[in-house]
Design an enzyme around this catalytic site. Sequence first.
Site, PDB file in Angstrom:
ATOM      1  N   LYS A 289     -41.331 -12.370 -18.485  1.00 15.14           N
ATOM      2  CA  LYS A 289     -41.955 -13.584 -17.973  1.00 15.14           C
ATOM      3  C   LYS A 289     -42.791 -14.272 -19.057  1.00 15.14           C
ATOM      4  O   LYS A 289     -43.173 -13.662 -20.046  1.00 15.14           O
ATOM      5  CB  LYS A 289     -42.838 -13.250 -16.753  1.00 15.14           C
ATOM      6  CG  LYS A 289     -42.113 -12.496 -15.638  1.00 15.14           C
ATOM      7  CD  LYS A 289     -40.943 -13.268 -15.048  1.00 15.14           C
ATOM      8  CE  LYS A 289     -40.588 -12.877 -13.643  1.00 15.14           C
ATOM      9  NZ  LYS A 289     -39.481 -11.919 -13.495  1.00 15.14           N
TER      10      LYS A 289
HETATM   11  C1  PLP Z   1     -39.431 -11.218 -11.878  1.00 15.71           C
HETATM   12  C2  PLP Z   1     -39.417 -11.680 -10.482  1.00 15.71           C
HETATM   13  C3  PLP Z   1     -39.893 -10.889  -9.426  1.00 15.71           C
HETATM   14  C4  PLP Z   1     -40.212  -9.433  -9.591  1.00 15.71           C
HETATM   15  O1  PLP Z   1     -41.244  -9.152 -10.440  1.00 15.71           O
HETATM   16  P1  PLP Z   1     -41.356  -7.704 -11.112  1.00 15.71           P
HETATM   17  O2  PLP Z   1     -42.675  -7.797 -11.820  1.00 15.71           O
HETATM   18  O3  PLP Z   1     -40.209  -7.550 -12.043  1.00 15.71           O
HETATM   19  O4  PLP Z   1     -41.371  -6.682 -10.035  1.00 15.71           O
HETATM   20  C5  PLP Z   1     -39.951 -11.434  -8.154  1.00 15.71           C
HETATM   21  N1  PLP Z   1     -39.539 -12.686  -7.909  1.00 15.71           N
HETATM   22  C6  PLP Z   1     -39.045 -13.472  -8.876  1.00 15.71           C
HETATM   23  C7  PLP Z   1     -38.624 -14.860  -8.537  1.00 15.71           C
HETATM   24  C8  PLP Z   1     -38.939 -12.987 -10.193  1.00 15.71           C
HETATM   25  O5  PLP Z   1     -38.399 -13.758 -11.138  1.00 15.71           O
END
Ligand code: PLP
Length: 393
Positions: A181
């Site tokens: 992210k």
């Molecule tokens: C990355 C993501 C998640 C999950 O997050 P994690 O930290 O990997 O558990 C949930 N929703 C969306 C839209 C994402 O892109």
Amino acid sequence: MINVTKSYLGKKTKFLGYVDSIYASGWLTNQGPLVAELEERLRDYLGVRNIILTNNGTLALQIAYRALNLAGSAITTPFSFVATTSSLKWEGIRPIFADIDEASWNLDPSAIEARIDTDTQAIVATHVFGNACDVEGIAQIAERHRLKVIYDGAHAFSVRYKDRSVLNWGDISTLSFHATKLFHTIEGGAIVTNDDALAARIRLLCNFGIVDTDIIDGIGINAKLNEFAAAMGLCILDDIALILEQREEIARRYETQLGDHFDLQQQQHHSQRNHSYFPIALASESQLLRCRAALNAQGINPRRYFYPSLDTLGYLQPQSPQTRSRALSRRVLCLPIYPGLPRHVQNTVIQTLLMENAGRSEPITERFWPQVNTAGWMDDRLPLPDPESKRIC
Ligand SMILES: *Cc1c(COP(=O)(O)O)cnc(C)c1O
């Protein structure tokens, strides 16, 4: 291989300074000083009232549903990462899909109402690719039907709507700080709410329901962020302006060169994006597969976010197909975008796509990019926009 993203790592010496402090204190986890510092700095930076850090974004969603005592079903978007839906199912809440808006690619408020029944308790929407949802439209429906609203804001770090963080909308917004992210803590996440009582309850849920050494108040889970993860977050937060600026710069170039040839996600009015992704929609799935193969052949690995459409998941009870989401999910490809993406690589991505789109097989490098000097583009600081660069076509 050039991937769709590359984790930003910040300055190593700075991170090691934090590691030294962790070794000196011996405090590794359980609401340590670095987690407290990161929480405070994020609250200020994002402009939100309460933020509780968690060890990932999926658990942040699950805890959000628990904190709101959700049961029954929730209306959600079929065009998102699988965790938006799987977290509901995991918590015993039935995901009911409503279709997306064809322009914004977000949950379409006008499609929500037809899906509401006596079982519906919430709306769970995603700010897909950092494009703010129609938060006002969703708020109106939620109010009319007395539904809770949870935003999966995994892509919405620093996204603003009408000059405030979009995370201020809904009962709860969640974030993911996964390494892929825009802002990350290796693994991590957060829960945001304006409701102080709800925030207190969320803190309990994240720490086994432990009030203090002798008191446990209700069932909880372990969602704590550790100090090493918080240290990474502190390092990256220092550079957030640069990260956003570089992403903006890359996105602008893609937009200029590709905007006339491919469908792009239409930005929500009154909002500011963060360019955490750069998605394009190809004319068809077969064209997408051709473009992906052509990019792969150049050592470039774009990703199909989000495919398949979540209303096709095999572990859910069959529902009516969400045709707009299904159609879009077959066409969207996310292109490489991250701070330090070499400009010549971005040029290759653009040229390859334009070539494939035009059904050409010859390289068009020299023809289209005579003025681009690729020397020095590997610097970790992207150069300023090239004033000479012309639009293709
Ligand atoms: C990355 C993501 C998640 C999950 O997050 P994690 O930290 O990997 O558990 C949930 N929703 C969306 C839209 C994402 O892109």
